[in-house]
Design an enzyme around this catalytic site. Structure first.
Site, PDB file in Angstrom:
ATOM      1  N   ASP A  20      15.974 -19.674  -5.132  1.00 56.46           N
ATOM      2  CA  ASP A  20      15.887 -20.474  -3.951  1.00 56.46           C
ATOM      3  C   ASP A  20      16.427 -21.675  -4.056  1.00 56.46           C
ATOM      4  OD1 ASP A  20      14.238 -18.169  -2.881  1.00 56.46           O
ATOM      5  OD2 ASP A  20      12.184 -18.977  -3.645  1.00 56.46           O
ATOM      6  N   LYS A  65      21.664 -20.347  -3.088  1.00 49.29           N
ATOM      7  CA  LYS A  65      22.485 -19.523  -3.499  1.00 49.29           C
ATOM      8  C   LYS A  65      23.345 -18.797  -2.278  1.00 49.29           C
ATOM      9  CE  LYS A  65      19.785 -17.138  -6.010  1.00 49.29           C
ATOM     10  NZ  LYS A  65      18.596 -17.787  -5.852  1.00 49.29           N
ATOM     11  N   GLY A  80      15.800 -13.447  -1.222  1.00 45.19           N
ATOM     12  CA  GLY A  80      16.047 -13.909   0.254  1.00 45.19           C
ATOM     13  C   GLY A  80      16.964 -14.723   0.458  1.00 45.19           C
ATOM     14  N   HIS A  81      18.110 -14.676   0.754  1.00 45.75           N
ATOM     15  CA  HIS A  81      19.421 -15.611   0.685  1.00 45.75           C
ATOM     16  C   HIS A  81      19.640 -15.927   2.104  1.00 45.75           C
ATOM     17  CE1 HIS A  81      20.828 -14.151  -3.486  1.00 45.75           C
ATOM     18  NE2 HIS A  81      19.428 -14.429  -3.431  1.00 45.75           N
ATOM     19  N   GLN A 134      17.936 -14.565  -7.595  1.00 45.43           N
ATOM     20  CA  GLN A 134      16.600 -15.124  -8.421  1.00 45.43           C
ATOM     21  C   GLN A 134      17.526 -16.149  -9.276  1.00 45.43           C
ATOM     22  OE1 GLN A 134      16.602 -11.325  -8.739  1.00 45.43           O
ATOM     23  NE2 GLN A 134      15.489 -11.925  -6.952  1.00 45.43           N
TER      24      GLN A 134
END
Ligand code: GDP
Ligand code: IMO
Ligand code: MG
Length: 432
Positions: free
Chosen positions: A14, A17, A41-42, A224
């Site tokens: 988080d 990225k 979750g990007h 990650q």
């Protein structure tokens, strides 16, 4: 020789990225996700629209690009298909989406096991996203895995289900859980998924190597962060894949000799979703301030993220392990308006100074951070940030520049990208 760029998280995930990949995606022809699965979750914000990608590479919004789900990823077929469908509904049709035929598949029993294993681990649980990530990668390594190419081959699929399902049932029984796995139903679902995924499935290794020959520019997107990596992260509180830049090679088939640049994404403070030691965590006022101002709630699970100051012991370890050549510093805007800003520069452990990141989780949890205190800078409005971005680096408040230069000094790596908000426009490039 054209070389490839890797974008990697240097903290606990988080870091921003998604935004950084979308930004550098401008200059790429192909964007490849190389690790993780639906645990990621990007977030990418374009204008008023917000997209949160779980499995699809964040480059997918630049519609002329090809995106690739590499062999190092684990996919949940339903989720990939619904992500593609949702994009279509929102008017985004990427040039091409390719899924590696070697990618492992998250099966329904992996998700069930994820929850059960966490329960049994007690205080050693990582607080997973419950997306079946650990059990799926465990099966990959133990050679119990089902791959995307198997969903397209009924004979192989049947042989694997015949051999593996009885073992899975015994595992559930050993945990005291009665889970009946209906082989016929599972097989039907797998074949259905195979048929739906077929248009996207290809030999992505061949595709990427041909692209290299045609001098295509390739961006590799990590999920990650280094401190969640299976080898380099805080064990056993991380995830089950290689998030580090080395994982970009094993997770895509692009050889190390073709990686020319590694961009390490560093958030201006630290956040952590899930369990485990976190030396610079601040539970009081400042932790709360960072969480609220930074919107630090999980993209996948909505869980509040634990927050604290930037930890350069953590980050320096990551810069080394990943071979980071340039830093993308994100969420700097969140720190404005504070009277002073702290940066962890070492730990103290029973009176000894520690500068190398410890492997032992007990030692790490006993470490007390030693801080450097820097002068803060006044609150900056979005309009002002936009003006600073237009005018260039020198326009930033002096204390803000001092913070950036301090990090560069401690890291020994230049900060080439500064992000001061979620949108594309709130990005300042320093190396152009
Ligand atoms: P990722 O997993 O590393 O892609 O990061 P996430 O998307 O999970 O979390 C980053 C969050 O911060 C998202 O909501 C982004 O829209 C947001 N974000 C990214 N860069 C910035 C920034 O520079 N400032 C602020 N305020 N928010 C940002
Ligand atoms: P992105 O790509 C933050 C954390 C979970 C948990 C541990 C293991 O968005 O940065 P898992 O479900 O992988 O078995 O969970 O890792 N975690 C993440 N934290 N960002 C992520 O991804 C994460 N992916 C996993 O909270 O502590
Ligand atoms: Mg995220």
């Amino acid at each position: 020789m054209m070389s490839c760029t890797v974008i990697v998280g240097t903290q606990f995930g988080d870091e921003g990225k998604g935004k950084v990949v979308d930004y550098y995606g401008r200059d790429a022809d192909i964007v490849v996700r190389y690790n993780g699965g639906a645990n990621a979750g990007h977030t990418v914000v374009v204008g008023d629209e917000r997209f949160a990608f779980r499995i699809l590479p964040s480059g997918v919004l630049r519609q002329e690009k090809t995106v690739v789900i590499g062999n190092g990823v684990v996919i949940d077929p339903n989720l990939v298909l619904s992500e593609i469908e949702e994009l279509r509904q929102r008017g985004v049709t990427p040039a091409k989406i390719y899924i590696s035929d070697r990618t492992h598949v998250v099966m329904p029993y992996h998700k069930a096991l994820d929850g059960i294993e966490e329960k049994f681990k007690g205080s050693l649980r990582a607080g997973t996203t419950k997306r079946g990530i650990g059990p799926c990668y465990s099966d990959k390594v133990a050679r119990f895995g089902i791959r995307v190419c198997d969903l397209l081959d009924e004979t192989v699929l049947q042989a694997k289900l015949d051999a593996f399902l009885p073992i899975k049932e015994r595992v559930f029984t050993a945990y005291g859980e009665e889970v009946k796995l209906t082989k016929e139903k599972l097989k039907e679902t797998c074949l259905e998924h195979g048929a739906k995924l077929a248009p996207y499935v290809t030999d992505t290794i061949k595709f990427l190597h041909e692209a290299l020959l045609r001098k295509k520019r390739i961006l590799l997107e990590g999920a990650q962060g280094t401190h969640l990596d299976i080898d380099y992260g805080i064990y056993p509180f991380g995830t089950s894949s290689n998030a580090v830049s080395g994982g970009a090679c094993t997770g895509s088939g692009i050889p190390p000799t073709r990686i020319g640049r590694v961009i390490g994404v560093v958030k201006a403070y630290t956040s952590r979703v899930g369990e485990g030691p976190f030396p610079t965590e601040r539970e009081g006022k400042i932790g709360e301030y960072l969480r609220e101002k930074g919107g630090e709630y999980g993209t996948v699970t909505g869980r509040p993220r634990r927050c604290g100051w930037l930890d350069m012991v953590m980050v320096n370890y990551s810069l080394r392990v990943n071979g980071v050549s340039s830093i993308a510093l994100t969420k700097l805007d969140v720190l404005s308006g504070l009277e002073e800003v702290k940066v962890g520069v070492a730990y103290e452990h029973h009176g000894d100074e520690v500068k190398d990141f410890p492997a032992n989780m007990r030692v790490l949890s006993e470490c007390q951070p030693k801080y450097e205190t820097l002068e803060g800078w006044e609150e900056v409005s979005k309009q002002e940030w936009l003006r600073f971005v237009e005018q260039g680096y020198e326009a930033l408040p002096q204390a803000c520049r001092q913070f950036i230069e301090y990090i560069e000094g401690v890291a020994g790596v230049p900060v080439h990208l500064i992000s001061v908000g979620p949108e594309r426009a709130l990005t300042l490039r320093r190396d152009e």
